[in-house]
Design a protein around this motif. Structure first.
Motif, mmCIF file in Angstrom:
data_model
loop_
_atom_site.group_PDB
_atom_site.id
_atom_site.type_symbol
_atom_site.label_atom_id
_atom_site.label_comp_id
_atom_site.label_asym_id
_atom_site.label_seq_id
_atom_site.Cartn_x
_atom_site.Cartn_y
_atom_site.Cartn_z
ATOM 1 N N ILE A 274 24.513 19.314 17.030
ATOM 2 C CA ILE A 274 24.226 19.531 18.587
ATOM 3 C C ILE A 274 22.735 19.768 18.829
ATOM 4 C CG2 ILE A 274 24.848 21.523 20.220
ATOM 5 C CD1 ILE A 274 27.620 22.114 18.441
ATOM 6 N N GLN A 275 22.226 18.962 19.675
ATOM 7 C CA GLN A 275 21.034 19.289 20.236
ATOM 8 C C GLN A 275 20.978 19.977 21.692
ATOM 9 O OE1 GLN A 275 18.703 17.777 18.281
ATOM 10 N NE2 GLN A 275 19.591 16.561 17.110
ATOM 11 N N ASP A 276 21.815 19.850 22.538
ATOM 12 C CA ASP A 276 21.716 20.456 23.775
ATOM 13 C C ASP A 276 21.722 21.865 23.710
ATOM 14 O OD1 ASP A 276 22.277 19.758 26.829
ATOM 15 O OD2 ASP A 276 23.759 21.470 26.286
ATOM 16 N N GLN A 277 20.766 22.556 24.277
ATOM 17 C CA GLN A 277 20.690 24.056 24.293
ATOM 18 C C GLN A 277 21.736 24.875 24.913
ATOM 19 O OE1 GLN A 277 18.276 25.642 22.314
ATOM 20 N NE2 GLN A 277 19.452 27.162 22.673
ATOM 21 N N GLU A 278 22.233 24.275 25.960
ATOM 22 C CA GLU A 278 23.278 25.011 26.682
ATOM 23 C C GLU A 278 24.582 24.873 25.867
ATOM 24 O OE1 GLU A 278 24.411 23.551 30.671
ATOM 25 O OE2 GLU A 278 22.156 23.334 31.315
ATOM 26 N N GLU A 279 24.787 23.944 24.985
ATOM 27 C CA GLU A 279 25.878 23.842 23.875
ATOM 28 C C GLU A 279 25.709 24.965 22.989
ATOM 29 O OE1 GLU A 279 29.017 22.019 23.714
ATOM 30 O OE2 GLU A 279 28.561 21.869 25.923
ATOM 31 N N LYS A 280 24.323 24.967 22.403
ATOM 32 C CA LYS A 280 24.196 25.918 21.429
ATOM 33 C C LYS A 280 24.217 27.515 21.988
ATOM 34 C CE LYS A 280 20.587 23.113 18.989
ATOM 35 N NZ LYS A 280 19.135 23.231 18.611
ATOM 36 N N ASP A 281 23.939 27.664 23.218
ATOM 37 C CA ASP A 281 24.101 28.777 24.105
ATOM 38 C C ASP A 281 25.676 29.247 23.869
ATOM 39 O OD1 ASP A 281 21.228 29.212 24.095
ATOM 40 O OD2 ASP A 281 21.283 28.749 26.245
ATOM 41 N N ALA A 282 26.445 28.329 24.375
ATOM 42 C CA ALA A 282 27.938 28.473 24.519
ATOM 43 C C ALA A 282 28.349 28.823 23.062
ATOM 44 C CB ALA A 282 28.651 27.129 24.897
ATOM 45 N N VAL A 283 27.961 28.235 22.124
ATOM 46 C CA VAL A 283 28.403 28.499 20.816
ATOM 47 C C VAL A 283 27.846 30.020 20.306
ATOM 48 C CG1 VAL A 283 28.081 27.888 18.471
ATOM 49 C CG2 VAL A 283 28.619 26.054 19.870
ATOM 50 N N ASP A 284 26.667 30.459 20.499
ATOM 51 C CA ASP A 284 26.231 31.680 20.391
ATOM 52 C C ASP A 284 27.061 32.763 21.305
ATOM 53 O OD1 ASP A 284 24.004 30.795 18.613
ATOM 54 O OD2 ASP A 284 22.625 30.771 20.329
ATOM 55 N N ASP A 285 27.551 32.245 22.226
ATOM 56 C CA ASP A 285 28.265 33.168 22.908
ATOM 57 C C ASP A 285 29.523 33.545 22.264
ATOM 58 O OD1 ASP A 285 26.267 33.547 24.946
ATOM 59 O OD2 ASP A 285 27.433 32.316 26.178
ATOM 60 N N PRO B 241 21.805 34.639 4.229
ATOM 61 C CA PRO B 241 20.517 35.032 4.801
ATOM 62 C C PRO B 241 19.720 33.607 4.790
ATOM 63 C CG PRO B 241 21.000 36.238 2.835
ATOM 64 C CD PRO B 241 22.135 35.473 2.926
ATOM 65 N N GLY B 242 18.663 33.991 5.751
ATOM 66 C CA GLY B 242 17.808 32.311 5.960
ATOM 67 C C GLY B 242 18.165 31.989 7.223
ATOM 68 N N ALA B 243 17.018 31.296 7.625
ATOM 69 C CA ALA B 243 17.158 30.456 8.745
ATOM 70 C C ALA B 243 18.166 29.317 8.843
ATOM 71 C CB ALA B 243 15.708 29.659 9.380
ATOM 72 N N LYS B 244 18.898 29.443 9.627
ATOM 73 C CA LYS B 244 20.215 28.435 10.025
ATOM 74 C C LYS B 244 20.105 27.965 11.378
ATOM 75 C CE LYS B 244 22.293 29.533 6.016
ATOM 76 N NZ LYS B 244 22.139 29.010 4.939
ATOM 77 N N ASP B 245 19.169 27.009 11.563
ATOM 78 C CA ASP B 245 18.699 26.708 12.846
ATOM 79 C C ASP B 245 19.553 25.594 13.492
ATOM 80 O OD1 ASP B 245 17.042 28.834 12.948
ATOM 81 O OD2 ASP B 245 15.357 27.541 12.177
ATOM 82 N N HIS B 246 20.082 24.728 12.775
ATOM 83 C CA HIS B 246 20.889 23.594 13.065
ATOM 84 C C HIS B 246 22.306 23.855 13.349
ATOM 85 C CE1 HIS B 246 17.252 21.450 11.948
ATOM 86 N NE2 HIS B 246 17.127 22.240 10.846
ATOM 87 N N TYR B 247 22.764 23.350 14.372
ATOM 88 C CA TYR B 247 24.248 23.546 14.726
ATOM 89 C C TYR B 247 24.760 22.241 14.428
ATOM 90 C CZ TYR B 247 22.955 27.881 17.420
ATOM 91 O OH TYR B 247 22.367 29.167 17.506
#
Length: 154
Positions: A95-106, A114-120
């Motif tokens: 997932i590249q789209d920030q709005e999609e990432k934000d919706a998933v974060d919601d 632990p650790g950076a998991k920056d890729h959706y």
């Protein structure tokens, strides 16, 4: 087991989605160098897609190359002595789209490890199957202590 369940019952499409929605941990299977690899992932459902977060590595590489994958979840209820399993097969993509990432974060997709998991990563379902079945009664004297079925006689 309710009156509509048989000892070995295929789950409906909607029952599979309900079980996926009620769970948070599954095993994702991807093909690496021509052989299957399986990884535990915590996930959420977003628009009837499985979404998980990952760092760089095998799961991300599989998603970047949009390879087929499968996710499996299962469970067991010692009260009813019923087990179930759901398998989702499909394609992965990042997932590249920030709005999609934000919706998933919601949906509170928070990595367990632990650790950076920056890729959706999104698994889009092309096939969804599941079944529920009555588990054989354990032998109280011979069943391993770690066997989940023992809970039915505790």
């Amino acid at each position: 087991m309710n009156s509509t369940e048989k000892p070995d019952d295929k789950l409906t499409f909607d029952e599979c989605w309900e079980l996926l929605a009620d769970d948070a941990l599954g095993r994702i299977a991807v093909v690496v160098d021509g052989h299957p690899e399986i990884f535990p992932v915590n996930y959420v459902l977003h628009r009837r897609n499985i979404v998980f977060r990952t760092a760089g590595g095998t799961k991300l590489w599989g998603a970047v190359t949009e390879r087929p994958a499968a996710l499996e979840i299962d469970g067991y209820d010692p009260r009813t002595e019923m087990a179930w399993s759901v398998v989702v097969r499909g394609d992965t993509a990042v997932i590249q789209d920030q709005e999609e990432k934000d919706a998933v974060d919601d949906l509170n997709l928070e990595p367990w490890q632990p650790g950076a998991k920056d890729h959706y990563v999104q698994l889009t379902a092309h096939a969804l199957t599941g079944r529920r079945f009555k588990v054989a009664k354990p032998d109280i004297w011979n069943t391993r202590l770690s066997d989940r079925r023992r809970a039915s006689f505790e």
